[in-house]
Design an enzyme around this catalytic site. Structure first.
Site, PDB file in Angstrom:
ATOM      1  N   CYS A 114       0.583  -1.398   0.006  1.00 30.76           N
ATOM      2  CA  CYS A 114       0.155  -0.085  -0.246  1.00 30.76           C
ATOM      3  C   CYS A 114       1.193   1.204  -0.030  1.00 30.76           C
ATOM      4  O   CYS A 114       0.500   2.242  -0.654  1.00 30.76           O
ATOM      5  CB  CYS A 114      -1.019  -0.763   0.954  1.00 30.76           C
ATOM      6  SG  CYS A 114      -2.057  -1.186   1.422  1.00 30.76           S
ATOM      7  N   HIS A 251      -3.700   7.550   1.794  1.00 27.79           N
ATOM      8  CA  HIS A 251      -3.833   5.912   1.072  1.00 27.79           C
ATOM      9  C   HIS A 251      -5.389   5.672   2.239  1.00 27.79           C
ATOM     10  O   HIS A 251      -5.484   5.795   3.165  1.00 27.79           O
ATOM     11  CB  HIS A 251      -2.820   5.169   2.061  1.00 27.79           C
ATOM     12  CG  HIS A 251      -2.546   3.948   2.030  1.00 27.79           C
ATOM     13  ND1 HIS A 251      -3.511   3.212   0.908  1.00 27.79           N
ATOM     14  CD2 HIS A 251      -3.153   2.424   3.041  1.00 27.79           C
ATOM     15  CE1 HIS A 251      -4.040   2.069   0.798  1.00 27.79           C
ATOM     16  NE2 HIS A 251      -3.643   1.542   1.902  1.00 27.79           N
ATOM     17  N   ASN A 281     -10.191   0.356  -0.369  1.00 25.14           N
ATOM     18  CA  ASN A 281      -8.670   0.141  -0.559  1.00 25.14           C
ATOM     19  C   ASN A 281      -8.516  -0.253  -1.336  1.00 25.14           C
ATOM     20  O   ASN A 281      -8.170  -1.868  -1.233  1.00 25.14           O
ATOM     21  CB  ASN A 281      -8.077  -1.126   1.712  1.00 25.14           C
ATOM     22  CG  ASN A 281      -6.820  -0.319   1.082  1.00 25.14           C
ATOM     23  OD1 ASN A 281      -6.132  -0.602   0.376  1.00 25.14           O
ATOM     24  ND2 ASN A 281      -5.844  -1.324   2.486  1.00 25.14           N
TER      25      ASN A 281
END
Length: 324
Positions: A114, A251, A281
Protein backbone atom coordinates in the site's frame (compact mmCIF):
# COMPACT_ATOMS: atom_id res chain seq x y z
CA UNK A 1 18.64 26.77 -10.05
CA UNK A 2 16.72 23.92 -8.40
CA UNK A 3 15.10 21.14 -10.42
CA UNK A 4 11.68 20.05 -9.18
CA UNK A 5 9.52 17.11 -10.26
CA UNK A 6 6.24 18.87 -11.03
CA UNK A 7 2.85 17.23 -11.64
CA UNK A 8 1.89 17.90 -15.26
CA UNK A 9 -1.11 15.59 -15.52
CA UNK A 10 -3.25 13.14 -13.58
CA UNK A 11 -5.77 10.45 -14.45
CA UNK A 12 -7.46 7.33 -13.13
CA UNK A 13 -9.44 4.28 -14.14
CA UNK A 14 -11.96 2.14 -12.26
CA UNK A 15 -13.46 -1.16 -13.42
CA UNK A 16 -17.13 -1.00 -14.37
CA UNK A 17 -18.39 -3.54 -11.84
CA UNK A 18 -19.40 -1.96 -8.53
CA UNK A 19 -20.02 -4.14 -5.47
CA UNK A 20 -22.06 -2.57 -2.68
CA UNK A 21 -21.61 -3.67 0.93
CA UNK A 22 -25.01 -5.33 0.95
CA UNK A 23 -23.76 -7.88 -1.59
CA UNK A 24 -21.66 -9.54 1.14
CA UNK A 25 -24.63 -10.16 3.42
CA UNK A 26 -25.66 -13.28 1.50
CA UNK A 27 -22.32 -15.08 1.98
CA UNK A 28 -20.71 -13.59 5.10
CA UNK A 29 -21.69 -12.85 8.69
CA UNK A 30 -21.66 -9.11 8.07
CA UNK A 31 -23.92 -6.19 7.20
CA UNK A 32 -23.67 -2.94 5.33
CA UNK A 33 -23.89 -1.09 8.66
CA UNK A 34 -21.08 -3.17 10.19
CA UNK A 35 -18.73 -2.46 7.27
CA UNK A 36 -19.57 1.26 7.12
CA UNK A 37 -19.21 1.83 10.85
CA UNK A 38 -15.81 0.13 11.09
CA UNK A 39 -14.21 1.17 7.80
CA UNK A 40 -16.17 3.96 6.14
CA UNK A 41 -16.38 1.81 2.99
CA UNK A 42 -19.69 1.70 1.14
CA UNK A 43 -18.74 0.11 -2.17
CA UNK A 44 -15.76 -0.93 -4.27
CA UNK A 45 -14.94 -1.63 -7.94
CA UNK A 46 -13.97 -5.17 -8.95
CA UNK A 47 -12.08 -6.02 -12.14
CA UNK A 48 -13.91 -8.14 -14.69
CA UNK A 49 -12.74 -11.61 -15.63
CA UNK A 50 -9.74 -11.16 -17.90
CA UNK A 51 -9.24 -7.53 -16.84
CA UNK A 52 -5.66 -7.34 -15.60
CA UNK A 53 -3.58 -4.90 -13.59
CA UNK A 54 -1.71 -3.78 -16.71
CA UNK A 55 -5.01 -2.99 -18.45
CA UNK A 56 -6.09 -0.77 -15.56
CA UNK A 57 -2.65 0.87 -15.53
CA UNK A 58 -2.74 1.60 -19.27
CA UNK A 59 -6.18 3.22 -19.02
CA UNK A 60 -5.08 5.46 -16.13
CA UNK A 61 -1.84 6.31 -17.91
CA UNK A 62 -3.66 7.36 -21.08
CA UNK A 63 -5.90 9.64 -19.02
CA UNK A 64 -2.87 11.22 -17.33
CA UNK A 65 -1.03 11.69 -20.64
CA UNK A 66 -4.07 13.39 -22.16
CA UNK A 67 -4.41 15.62 -19.11
CA UNK A 68 -0.74 16.61 -19.39
CA UNK A 69 -1.00 17.17 -23.13
CA UNK A 70 1.95 14.90 -23.91
CA UNK A 71 2.37 11.73 -25.94
CA UNK A 72 3.87 8.43 -24.88
CA UNK A 73 7.02 8.97 -26.95
CA UNK A 74 7.80 11.99 -24.72
CA UNK A 75 8.01 9.79 -21.60
CA UNK A 76 11.47 8.84 -20.29
CA UNK A 77 10.40 6.32 -17.63
CA UNK A 78 7.37 4.29 -16.58
CA UNK A 79 7.13 3.29 -12.92
CA UNK A 80 4.26 1.11 -11.73
CA UNK A 81 3.56 0.55 -8.04
CA UNK A 82 1.74 -2.76 -7.65
CA UNK A 83 1.56 -5.95 -5.60
CA UNK A 84 -0.73 -7.69 -8.10
CA UNK A 85 1.24 -7.98 -11.35
CA UNK A 86 -0.16 -9.80 -14.36
CA UNK A 87 2.79 -12.22 -14.25
CA UNK A 88 5.74 -12.97 -11.98
CA UNK A 89 7.64 -11.32 -14.82
CA UNK A 90 7.82 -9.28 -16.99
CA UNK A 91 6.94 -6.20 -14.96
CA UNK A 92 3.62 -4.46 -15.33
CA UNK A 93 5.58 -1.31 -16.17
CA UNK A 94 7.22 -2.93 -19.19
CA UNK A 95 3.82 -4.12 -20.42
CA UNK A 96 2.39 -0.62 -20.01
CA UNK A 97 5.41 0.86 -21.77
CA UNK A 98 4.89 -1.48 -24.71
CA UNK A 99 1.13 -0.95 -24.91
CA UNK A 100 1.48 2.83 -24.84
CA UNK A 101 4.32 2.87 -27.35
CA UNK A 102 6.67 4.64 -24.96
CA UNK A 103 9.60 2.92 -26.65
CA UNK A 104 12.24 5.33 -25.36
CA UNK A 105 11.28 4.87 -21.71
CA UNK A 106 12.87 2.66 -19.07
CA UNK A 107 10.30 0.68 -17.11
CA UNK A 108 10.13 -1.13 -13.78
CA UNK A 109 7.73 -2.00 -10.97
CA UNK A 110 7.92 -0.87 -7.35
CA UNK A 111 6.64 -3.31 -4.74
CA UNK A 112 5.94 -1.79 -1.33
CA UNK A 113 2.29 -2.88 -1.09
CA UNK A 114 0.00 0.00 0.00
CA UNK A 115 3.00 2.32 0.38
CA UNK A 116 4.08 1.49 -3.16
CA UNK A 117 2.96 4.74 -4.76
CA UNK A 118 4.80 6.85 -2.17
CA UNK A 119 7.93 4.77 -2.83
CA UNK A 120 7.45 5.10 -6.61
CA UNK A 121 6.88 8.85 -6.37
CA UNK A 122 10.07 9.23 -4.34
CA UNK A 123 12.00 7.14 -6.88
CA UNK A 124 10.64 9.17 -9.80
CA UNK A 125 11.57 12.37 -8.00
CA UNK A 126 15.15 11.11 -7.60
CA UNK A 127 15.38 10.27 -11.31
CA UNK A 128 14.21 13.73 -12.28
CA UNK A 129 16.26 15.70 -9.73
CA UNK A 130 19.40 13.76 -10.72
CA UNK A 131 18.83 14.64 -14.37
CA UNK A 132 18.41 11.04 -15.54
CA UNK A 133 14.80 11.60 -16.67
CA UNK A 134 12.79 14.65 -17.68
CA UNK A 135 9.28 13.23 -17.81
CA UNK A 136 7.98 10.15 -15.95
CA UNK A 137 4.71 8.25 -15.76
CA UNK A 138 4.11 7.14 -12.17
CA UNK A 139 1.24 4.68 -11.86
CA UNK A 140 -0.41 2.83 -9.00
CA UNK A 141 -2.49 -0.11 -10.21
CA UNK A 142 -3.99 -3.08 -8.38
CA UNK A 143 -6.38 -6.00 -8.76
CA UNK A 144 -6.45 -6.91 -5.07
CA UNK A 145 -9.70 -8.80 -5.59
CA UNK A 146 -7.51 -11.61 -6.98
CA UNK A 147 -5.81 -11.98 -3.56
CA UNK A 148 -8.96 -12.19 -1.46
CA UNK A 149 -10.17 -15.09 0.65
CA UNK A 150 -13.87 -14.46 0.10
CA UNK A 151 -14.75 -16.34 3.31
CA UNK A 152 -12.73 -13.95 5.50
CA UNK A 153 -15.00 -11.06 6.42
CA UNK A 154 -12.10 -9.23 8.10
CA UNK A 155 -10.30 -8.68 4.79
CA UNK A 156 -12.43 -9.34 1.71
CA UNK A 157 -14.83 -6.45 2.38
CA UNK A 158 -11.97 -3.96 2.57
CA UNK A 159 -10.34 -4.05 -0.85
CA UNK A 160 -11.12 -2.96 -4.38
CA UNK A 161 -9.46 -2.64 -7.78
CA UNK A 162 -8.37 0.44 -9.70
CA UNK A 163 -5.52 2.54 -11.03
CA UNK A 164 -4.28 6.11 -10.90
CA UNK A 165 -1.43 7.84 -12.69
CA UNK A 166 0.61 11.04 -12.63
CA UNK A 167 2.86 12.58 -15.24
CA UNK A 168 5.85 14.16 -13.51
CA UNK A 169 8.14 16.50 -15.42
CA UNK A 170 11.29 18.44 -14.65
CA UNK A 171 10.77 22.14 -13.95
CA UNK A 172 12.94 24.93 -12.62
CA UNK A 173 12.34 26.08 -9.07
CA UNK A 174 13.70 28.55 -6.57
CA UNK A 175 14.66 25.97 -3.98
CA UNK A 176 11.98 27.14 -1.52
CA UNK A 177 8.74 25.50 -0.32
CA UNK A 178 6.87 27.88 -2.62
CA UNK A 179 8.03 25.86 -5.63
CA UNK A 180 5.50 23.67 -7.40
CA UNK A 181 6.46 20.00 -7.45
CA UNK A 182 7.78 17.45 -4.97
CA UNK A 183 9.32 19.25 -2.00
CA UNK A 184 10.16 16.46 0.49
CA UNK A 185 10.04 12.68 0.86
CA UNK A 186 10.27 10.43 3.91
CA UNK A 187 10.40 6.62 3.59
CA UNK A 188 10.68 3.81 6.14
CA UNK A 189 10.42 0.03 6.52
CA UNK A 190 10.47 -2.51 9.34
CA UNK A 191 10.49 -6.15 8.24
CA UNK A 192 10.08 -7.37 11.82
CA UNK A 193 6.36 -6.75 11.43
CA UNK A 194 5.91 -8.69 8.18
CA UNK A 195 3.38 -11.12 9.69
CA UNK A 196 0.92 -8.33 10.44
CA UNK A 197 -0.01 -8.00 6.76
CA UNK A 198 1.07 -10.48 4.11
CA UNK A 199 -0.03 -12.89 1.39
CA UNK A 200 0.39 -16.58 2.23
CA UNK A 201 1.80 -17.63 -1.13
CA UNK A 202 4.58 -16.91 -3.57
CA UNK A 203 6.80 -18.31 -6.30
CA UNK A 204 9.56 -19.51 -3.96
CA UNK A 205 7.31 -20.77 -1.13
CA UNK A 206 4.02 -22.34 -2.18
CA UNK A 207 4.25 -21.79 -5.93
CA UNK A 208 0.76 -20.28 -5.74
CA UNK A 209 -0.60 -16.76 -5.50
CA UNK A 210 -2.04 -17.15 -1.99
CA UNK A 211 -4.48 -14.99 -0.06
CA UNK A 212 -4.13 -11.78 1.91
CA UNK A 213 -3.84 -12.19 5.70
CA UNK A 214 -3.99 -9.30 8.15
CA UNK A 215 -3.94 -8.60 11.88
CA UNK A 216 -6.21 -5.59 11.61
CA UNK A 217 -5.92 -4.15 15.13
CA UNK A 218 -2.13 -4.23 15.08
CA UNK A 219 -1.95 -2.68 11.62
CA UNK A 220 -4.28 0.09 12.80
CA UNK A 221 -2.04 1.00 15.74
CA UNK A 222 1.10 1.07 13.60
CA UNK A 223 -0.64 3.07 10.86
CA UNK A 224 -1.86 5.96 12.99
CA UNK A 225 1.48 6.39 14.75
CA UNK A 226 3.79 5.93 11.78
CA UNK A 227 1.81 7.90 9.20
CA UNK A 228 1.62 11.04 11.34
CA UNK A 229 5.31 10.78 12.28
CA UNK A 230 6.39 10.40 8.66
CA UNK A 231 4.23 13.28 7.46
CA UNK A 232 5.57 15.53 10.23
CA UNK A 233 9.16 14.54 9.40
CA UNK A 234 8.72 15.32 5.70
CA UNK A 235 7.15 18.71 6.49
CA UNK A 236 9.74 19.58 9.11
CA UNK A 237 12.57 18.89 6.67
CA UNK A 238 11.46 21.93 4.66
CA UNK A 239 10.43 24.07 7.61
CA UNK A 240 6.68 23.48 7.39
CA UNK A 241 4.00 21.99 9.66
CA UNK A 242 0.45 20.68 9.50
CA UNK A 243 -0.83 24.25 9.66
CA UNK A 244 0.65 24.91 6.21
CA UNK A 245 -1.15 22.03 4.50
CA UNK A 246 -4.02 22.65 2.09
CA UNK A 247 -4.83 18.94 1.68
CA UNK A 248 -3.85 15.60 3.12
CA UNK A 249 -4.29 12.97 0.41
CA UNK A 250 -3.87 9.75 2.39
CA UNK A 251 -3.80 6.10 1.50
CA UNK A 252 -7.47 5.17 1.50
CA UNK A 253 -7.44 2.12 3.76
CA UNK A 254 -9.93 2.86 6.50
CA UNK A 255 -11.79 6.03 7.47
CA UNK A 256 -10.86 5.59 11.14
CA UNK A 257 -7.15 5.49 10.27
CA UNK A 258 -7.55 8.54 8.03
CA UNK A 259 -9.40 10.47 10.75
CA UNK A 260 -6.99 9.51 13.53
CA UNK A 261 -3.95 10.45 11.44
CA UNK A 262 -5.44 13.83 10.53
CA UNK A 263 -6.20 14.46 14.20
CA UNK A 264 -2.59 13.70 15.16
CA UNK A 265 -1.44 16.13 12.50
CA UNK A 266 -3.93 18.73 13.77
CA UNK A 267 -5.52 19.00 10.33
CA UNK A 268 -9.35 19.12 10.15
CA UNK A 269 -11.14 16.50 8.06
CA UNK A 270 -12.39 19.31 5.81
CA UNK A 271 -8.82 19.43 4.47
CA UNK A 272 -8.54 15.68 3.82
CA UNK A 273 -9.39 14.13 0.44
CA UNK A 274 -11.50 11.04 1.18
CA UNK A 275 -12.51 8.49 -1.46
CA UNK A 276 -12.47 5.27 0.57
CA UNK A 277 -16.27 5.16 0.70
CA UNK A 278 -16.48 4.60 -3.07
CA UNK A 279 -13.30 2.63 -3.81
CA UNK A 280 -12.37 0.68 -0.69
CA UNK A 281 -8.67 0.01 -0.19
CA UNK A 282 -7.01 -0.12 -3.61
CA UNK A 283 -3.52 -0.49 -2.12
CA UNK A 284 -0.87 1.26 -4.25
CA UNK A 285 -3.59 2.74 -6.49
CA UNK A 286 -5.39 4.59 -3.70
CA UNK A 287 -3.29 7.77 -3.53
CA UNK A 288 -3.13 8.49 -7.27
CA UNK A 289 -6.84 7.64 -7.49
CA UNK A 290 -7.57 10.11 -4.71
CA UNK A 291 -5.36 12.77 -6.31
CA UNK A 292 -7.20 12.42 -9.61
CA UNK A 293 -10.66 12.38 -8.04
CA UNK A 294 -9.77 15.27 -5.72
CA UNK A 295 -8.61 17.33 -8.68
CA UNK A 296 -11.75 16.46 -10.65
CA UNK A 297 -13.95 17.44 -7.69
CA UNK A 298 -12.31 20.86 -7.62
CA UNK A 299 -10.73 20.26 -4.22
CA UNK A 300 -7.08 20.21 -5.35
CA UNK A 301 -6.03 23.36 -7.20
CA UNK A 302 -2.72 24.64 -8.65
CA UNK A 303 -0.48 25.95 -5.90
CA UNK A 304 -2.06 23.85 -3.13
CA UNK A 305 0.31 22.20 -0.65
CA UNK A 306 -0.38 18.46 -0.34
CA UNK A 307 0.84 15.69 1.91
CA UNK A 308 0.41 12.10 0.76
CA UNK A 309 1.12 9.27 3.19
CA UNK A 310 0.70 5.50 3.23
CA UNK A 311 1.57 2.34 5.12
CA UNK A 312 1.59 -1.19 3.75
CA UNK A 313 2.79 -4.72 4.26
CA UNK A 314 6.43 -5.09 5.07
CA UNK A 315 5.86 -2.96 7.03
CA UNK A 316 6.63 -0.11 4.64
CA UNK A 317 5.49 3.48 5.07
CA UNK A 318 6.26 7.03 4.12
CA UNK A 319 5.08 10.48 3.09
CA UNK A 320 5.61 12.93 0.25
CA UNK A 321 5.05 16.69 0.38
CA UNK A 322 4.29 18.35 -2.93
CA UNK A 323 2.87 21.58 -4.23
CA UNK A 324 0.31 20.95 -6.98
Amino acid sequence: MTIRARVAGVGHYLPERVVENAAFEATLDTTDEWIRSRTGIERRHIAAEGETTSMLAVAAARAALADAGVTADQIDAVLVATSTPDYTFPSVASMVQGELGATGALAFDVQAVCAGFVYALTTANALIVSGQSKRILVIGAETFSRLMDWTDRGTCVLFGDGAGALVLEAAEGTGTPEDRGILACDLHADGRHRELLYVDGGASTTGTTGHLRMQGNSVFRHAVEKLAESAHAALASIGLSGADIDWIVPHQANLRIISATAQRMQVPMERVVVTVQDHGNTSAASIPLALSVGRDRGQIKPGDLLVTEAIGGGLTWGAVVLRW
